[in-house]
Every structure is written in structure tokens, then in C-alpha cells.
Scaffold this motif. Sequence first.
Motif, PDB file in Angstrom:
ATOM      1  N   GLU A 283      43.964  31.993  28.333  1.00  0.00           N
ATOM      2  CA  GLU A 283      43.704  32.783  29.358  1.00  0.00           C
ATOM      3  C   GLU A 283      44.556  34.078  29.296  1.00  0.00           C
ATOM      4  O   GLU A 283      44.412  35.107  29.556  1.00  0.00           O
ATOM      5  CB  GLU A 283      44.167  32.212  30.719  1.00  0.00           C
ATOM      6  CG  GLU A 283      43.025  31.244  31.139  1.00  0.00           C
ATOM      7  CD  GLU A 283      41.978  31.664  31.678  1.00  0.00           C
ATOM      8  OE1 GLU A 283      42.087  33.257  32.073  1.00  0.00           O
ATOM      9  OE2 GLU A 283      40.509  31.376  31.435  1.00  0.00           O
TER      10      GLU A 283
ATOM     11  N   ASN B 104      43.205  38.059  29.092  1.00  0.00           N
ATOM     12  CA  ASN B 104      43.579  39.001  30.039  1.00  0.00           C
ATOM     13  C   ASN B 104      44.508  40.079  29.603  1.00  0.00           C
ATOM     14  O   ASN B 104      44.509  41.247  30.150  1.00  0.00           O
ATOM     15  CB  ASN B 104      44.047  38.375  31.288  1.00  0.00           C
ATOM     16  CG  ASN B 104      43.054  37.402  32.288  1.00  0.00           C
ATOM     17  OD1 ASN B 104      42.191  38.020  32.918  1.00  0.00           O
ATOM     18  ND2 ASN B 104      42.999  36.151  31.991  1.00  0.00           N
TER      19      ASN B 104
ATOM     20  N   GLN C 212      46.224  28.921  37.204  1.00  0.00           N
ATOM     21  CA  GLN C 212      46.379  29.544  38.693  1.00  0.00           C
ATOM     22  C   GLN C 212      47.932  29.558  39.127  1.00  0.00           C
ATOM     23  O   GLN C 212      48.008  30.589  39.839  1.00  0.00           O
ATOM     24  CB  GLN C 212      45.612  28.492  39.380  1.00  0.00           C
ATOM     25  CG  GLN C 212      45.501  28.735  40.856  1.00  0.00           C
ATOM     26  CD  GLN C 212      44.574  29.759  41.048  1.00  0.00           C
ATOM     27  OE1 GLN C 212      43.541  30.060  40.247  1.00  0.00           O
ATOM     28  NE2 GLN C 212      44.545  30.742  42.109  1.00  0.00           N
TER      29      GLN C 212
ATOM     30  N   LYS D 176      36.006  35.571  41.426  1.00  0.00           N
ATOM     31  CA  LYS D 176      35.668  36.113  40.015  1.00  0.00           C
ATOM     32  C   LYS D 176      36.676  36.417  39.128  1.00  0.00           C
ATOM     33  O   LYS D 176      37.796  36.674  39.469  1.00  0.00           O
ATOM     34  CB  LYS D 176      34.918  37.388  40.311  1.00  0.00           C
ATOM     35  CG  LYS D 176      33.334  37.179  40.909  1.00  0.00           C
ATOM     36  CD  LYS D 176      32.642  38.716  41.072  1.00  0.00           C
ATOM     37  CE  LYS D 176      31.201  38.353  41.531  1.00  0.00           C
ATOM     38  NZ  LYS D 176      30.325  39.617  41.481  1.00  0.00           N
ATOM     39  N   GLY D 177      36.630  36.315  37.954  1.00  0.00           N
ATOM     40  CA  GLY D 177      37.652  36.417  36.879  1.00  0.00           C
ATOM     41  C   GLY D 177      38.084  37.711  36.625  1.00  0.00           C
ATOM     42  O   GLY D 177      37.478  38.492  36.805  1.00  0.00           O
ATOM     43  N   ASN D 178      39.489  37.786  36.444  1.00  0.00           N
ATOM     44  CA  ASN D 178      40.076  39.061  36.068  1.00  0.00           C
ATOM     45  C   ASN D 178      39.873  40.290  37.018  1.00  0.00           C
ATOM     46  O   ASN D 178      39.685  41.235  36.637  1.00  0.00           O
ATOM     47  CB  ASN D 178      39.468  39.612  34.559  1.00  0.00           C
ATOM     48  CG  ASN D 178      40.297  40.618  34.036  1.00  0.00           C
ATOM     49  OD1 ASN D 178      41.725  40.631  33.989  1.00  0.00           O
ATOM     50  ND2 ASN D 178      39.930  41.456  33.147  1.00  0.00           N
TER      51      ASN D 178
ATOM     52  N   SER E 198      43.745  24.115  34.853  1.00  0.00           N
ATOM     53  CA  SER E 198      43.809  25.078  35.928  1.00  0.00           C
ATOM     54  C   SER E 198      44.911  25.463  36.703  1.00  0.00           C
ATOM     55  O   SER E 198      45.138  26.504  37.279  1.00  0.00           O
ATOM     56  CB  SER E 198      42.574  24.816  36.997  1.00  0.00           C
ATOM     57  OG  SER E 198      42.963  23.395  37.464  1.00  0.00           O
TER      58      SER E 198
ATOM     59  N   THR F 262      43.088  37.780  38.996  1.00  0.00           N
ATOM     60  CA  THR F 262      42.548  36.499  39.158  1.00  0.00           C
ATOM     61  C   THR F 262      42.124  35.835  37.506  1.00  0.00           C
ATOM     62  O   THR F 262      41.853  36.679  36.679  1.00  0.00           O
ATOM     63  CB  THR F 262      41.323  36.185  39.885  1.00  0.00           C
ATOM     64  OG1 THR F 262      40.318  37.076  39.324  1.00  0.00           O
ATOM     65  CG2 THR F 262      41.603  36.779  41.482  1.00  0.00           C
ATOM     66  N   PRO F 263      42.662  34.503  37.369  1.00  0.00           N
ATOM     67  CA  PRO F 263      42.230  33.883  36.227  1.00  0.00           C
ATOM     68  C   PRO F 263      40.774  33.735  36.032  1.00  0.00           C
ATOM     69  O   PRO F 263      39.999  33.946  36.988  1.00  0.00           O
ATOM     70  CB  PRO F 263      42.946  32.397  36.273  1.00  0.00           C
ATOM     71  CG  PRO F 263      43.061  32.312  37.824  1.00  0.00           C
ATOM     72  CD  PRO F 263      43.170  33.587  38.330  1.00  0.00           C
ATOM     73  N   LYS F 264      40.269  33.624  34.955  1.00  0.00           N
ATOM     74  CA  LYS F 264      38.965  33.580  34.421  1.00  0.00           C
ATOM     75  C   LYS F 264      38.001  31.980  34.776  1.00  0.00           C
ATOM     76  O   LYS F 264      37.004  32.340  34.778  1.00  0.00           O
ATOM     77  CB  LYS F 264      38.628  34.077  32.990  1.00  0.00           C
ATOM     78  CG  LYS F 264      38.998  35.410  32.853  1.00  0.00           C
ATOM     79  CD  LYS F 264      38.455  36.013  31.440  1.00  0.00           C
ATOM     80  CE  LYS F 264      38.360  37.461  31.248  1.00  0.00           C
ATOM     81  NZ  LYS F 264      37.916  37.722  30.171  1.00  0.00           N
ATOM     82  N   HIS F 265      39.019  30.962  34.970  1.00  0.00           N
ATOM     83  CA  HIS F 265      38.358  29.890  35.088  1.00  0.00           C
ATOM     84  C   HIS F 265      37.638  29.703  36.407  1.00  0.00           C
ATOM     85  O   HIS F 265      37.933  30.598  37.485  1.00  0.00           O
ATOM     86  CB  HIS F 265      39.394  28.788  35.201  1.00  0.00           C
ATOM     87  CG  HIS F 265      40.309  28.731  36.208  1.00  0.00           C
ATOM     88  ND1 HIS F 265      40.124  28.067  37.476  1.00  0.00           N
ATOM     89  CD2 HIS F 265      41.692  29.242  36.379  1.00  0.00           C
ATOM     90  CE1 HIS F 265      40.911  28.307  38.196  1.00  0.00           C
ATOM     91  NE2 HIS F 265      41.916  28.790  37.611  1.00  0.00           N
ATOM     92  N   LYS F 266      36.599  28.578  36.658  1.00  0.00           N
ATOM     93  CA  LYS F 266      35.771  28.732  37.790  1.00  0.00           C
ATOM     94  C   LYS F 266      35.872  27.469  38.528  1.00  0.00           C
ATOM     95  O   LYS F 266      35.168  27.190  39.283  1.00  0.00           O
ATOM     96  CB  LYS F 266      34.410  28.917  37.143  1.00  0.00           C
ATOM     97  CG  LYS F 266      34.075  30.207  36.485  1.00  0.00           C
ATOM     98  CD  LYS F 266      34.117  31.530  37.390  1.00  0.00           C
ATOM     99  CE  LYS F 266      33.565  32.594  36.490  1.00  0.00           C
ATOM    100  NZ  LYS F 266      33.885  33.946  37.137  1.00  0.00           N
TER     101      LYS F 266
END
Length: 443
Positions: free
Chosen positions: A256, A260, A176, A378-380, A172, A396-400
Motif C-alpha cells: 500500500e 500510494n 487503515q 474509494k482508494g487514494n 486491513s 484513503t487506502p486502496k483496500h475495499k
Amino acid sequence: MQRSSIVKSLSIAGVVLSLAGIGGPSALAATTQQAPVAITRSTRNADDDAALKALVDQYGDINKTLIPLVGAYNARDLGGYQTADGKWQIRPKRLIRSSNLNGLTNGDKKVLSHDYHVTSIVDFRTPGQIDYEPDQPVPGATSTELSILGPHAFGDSSKHPTLSGDFSGDGSFYVQRLEFGYPAVNGYHEFLNKLLTNSQATLYHCSSGKDRTGIATVLVMSILGMSEKTITDDYMQSNEVGGHVEAAWIKEYFSEIKSNYGSMTNYITTLINFTPAQQAKLRSMYLISTDGKKTAYPAPKAPAQVTHPTVVTPATPAKPAPAKPATTPATKPAVVTHQSGAADKPVKKHKVTKAKKKAKIKITSTKNLHTKYTYRLKGNKKWFKDSHLKKAFGHTPKHKKTTWKLVKEEHIKINGKKHTYFEVKDHAGHKAWIDKSYITKVK
């Protein structure tokens, strides 16, 4: 090349876990543990040798690229790495990745200056880290500071120079901060541009030469045409000199980017803003053939210039022919006929399109908030550096995994339409602006 007597080692447990693919120390433990203990041939035991051999068997021997310096344990020459098609390789003594240069000896300086012709040094560390452990100068080399984590990082001070758990090397963190983070995108953009201006060797480094430096190497080797496996093997070799990186981290980084941007090339072109022409020039500067002739990679062709036809003036003007009697009044305009034969058909005018107007943005109200780290993004989704939406981070990255807190709420009018944007802040103190609809609360 013999392994340097100061080569540092990971703990055996950490190596075994990494090789087994079941994870390593926690993010916090990875950054709060003491620096790897230096071991010599006389103190290294059989278990150390076995773990090291397993790393070499899987990712290749770092000694093929390692520069034996006393005061920088992770200095490597990228020269010799081949492109995916096997036709080209990186020039030797041009691109050098390293750990920090605080401990350089006079002998080390001579090696870098005279043997490797280092004339440019790029330091990716934060100002606090640089103040705590400043580089030793290399004769004849200029130094540029490009903090990939921005001007400040949580826990970054003269008393606590080590990055906190939120800035440790993990998947992450890479996504990030090193992939989509505003300071990283701009820093790597400047770094790549600097490589285009140096005809000698460039040495680039961070603290340990594995995370920020590792990603810089990923970008360079991707542009030069190395395969993902070659790039990953080079990244993982930091483990052979006491660093701690995991294959899962670099795998998530690649994943990622592909998710993206479709490809590393598109990511470098679009987000890093390093154009195809610049990438072609980089290849021409740093690649030579593998056929033994050391032929330079072809330089990009300059755009073809538009040439205008030459107007030839006759030496003597031709005499005008005798005028014939006019059949129509001289003042009558000539009729222009079209191929269709319709002389009186009006000519269609091209529609002139107006340039798209800039969005008018007006902040109507601002409110400070005091929330906890219970929000996720929220991702992307597009996010911004400021509430005027002038400086975009990208997406934004897709990880949560990362949680955020809300620190400000602003009502904004964009071309008269009302929107609500929040300023969000992560555990490391980094902030960004994002539309309300892209924020979710963790239950």
C-alpha cells in the motif's frame, strides 16, 4: 544465549498455517483468544520444537536479539542489524523494542537500567490499556505515552483491555490504522523525533510488542537502511515468543505504501513528515561501521553559509582628480546604454506573482444520519479530520474490505462553490470527513 524459560508459544496449528501461507485464525479469534500459555523446557513437546525450528529456519533466531527478561517476553535489542549494503550496522543497546513492562521484576529493571542504559521509554498503548496494565518504572528512565490508535479504541476499557476484532492485527488493520490513521501518523512522527534527542537507549513498546511496535521498527529500520527482507524477518520473529503475525500483513503494508507513495522513503518524508535531514541525523546517531572499527556513520553536513565580500577601506582617502569641463549640463541625467545599443529601450519589469489565497470554507447546513455499515470508500482519495478540511489524514487506502456508516452530512461552500461532505465512521468508532463522490454503497 539460552531461550528464556518463560518463552511463550503459538498453537501448533497457527504456526503451521502461517508457514503454509494459508492464513491463521480469524481477526476476531486472534483478539478474543486467551494469552499464549507459558511453557518451559520440561513442558515443551516435540511438536512445539519442530514448529519453532521451522520458524527459526525461515526468519532467523530471535535469540540473537532477545533480552532475557522475566517480565517482558518480547524485548529485543536491534543492535547488530546490518544495512542492505553491509557497510553499517545498528549500534547495540540503543534501540529496544518490547512487549509491555507491567510484569518487570527488580532484576529486569536492573538489566534495562544498568546493562542497556535505557533512559527513555515510549508507550504506544491506549490510555485504557495503560490503566489496566501500567508499566513498572525503570530507574533513571522517563516515560512518554503516544497512543498510536488515538485516545480510545473500541473495547478498550479496564474490564476489556483487549482490542476488538476490528483492531486486531491483519492486513486491513495495518493499512487503515497504522499506515494512514491520523493518530498513528502523528504518533510515529513524535516517536522518530524523540529518537533524535536521546544519546542513550530508547525502549518502545505496545501490549505484545508485535503490531504497533512492529510498524515503529519497520519505520526505524527503513530509515537506517535495512533491506525489506531483514525488516520482514525481524517482524516475523514475534511468532517465536508466542505472538501472532503473518507475512501477508506486512506484505500488504509495504504494498500500500509503494502504491500510494512510490517508496518507503517518500512515505516517511511526505506523510510521517520526517525530513531527509532528520533521517540523515538518525543514521549518524544509530549506525556504526561493520569493519570492526565501529566508525560512526557520517553526520549530515550543515548547510553552507553565504559569505559576503569584505569591504576594505583604504588607510587614507585618495585625492580627487582635477575636474574637467563638463560637456553637458550637470542636471542632465546620464543615459544608461544596454548591450544591444538601444539606449531608450524600456527595461522589462518582472511580473510579481501574488501568493495563493487560502480557500474560504463555509458550512451552510448540517444533518445527522443514522445509516448502517454498508458504505465503502474509494482508494487514494483525500480525507479529513474535521469538516473545515483543516486537518488532512492523507489519502484513503486502496483496500475495499472495510465498511463504514454515514453519521453526518454537511453542505460546504469552498470559495463559493457548493460541495457535500459526509462524516464516516468505522466499526472501531473512528471518524473522518470525505467528499460525497468518494463514497460507494455496498449492494
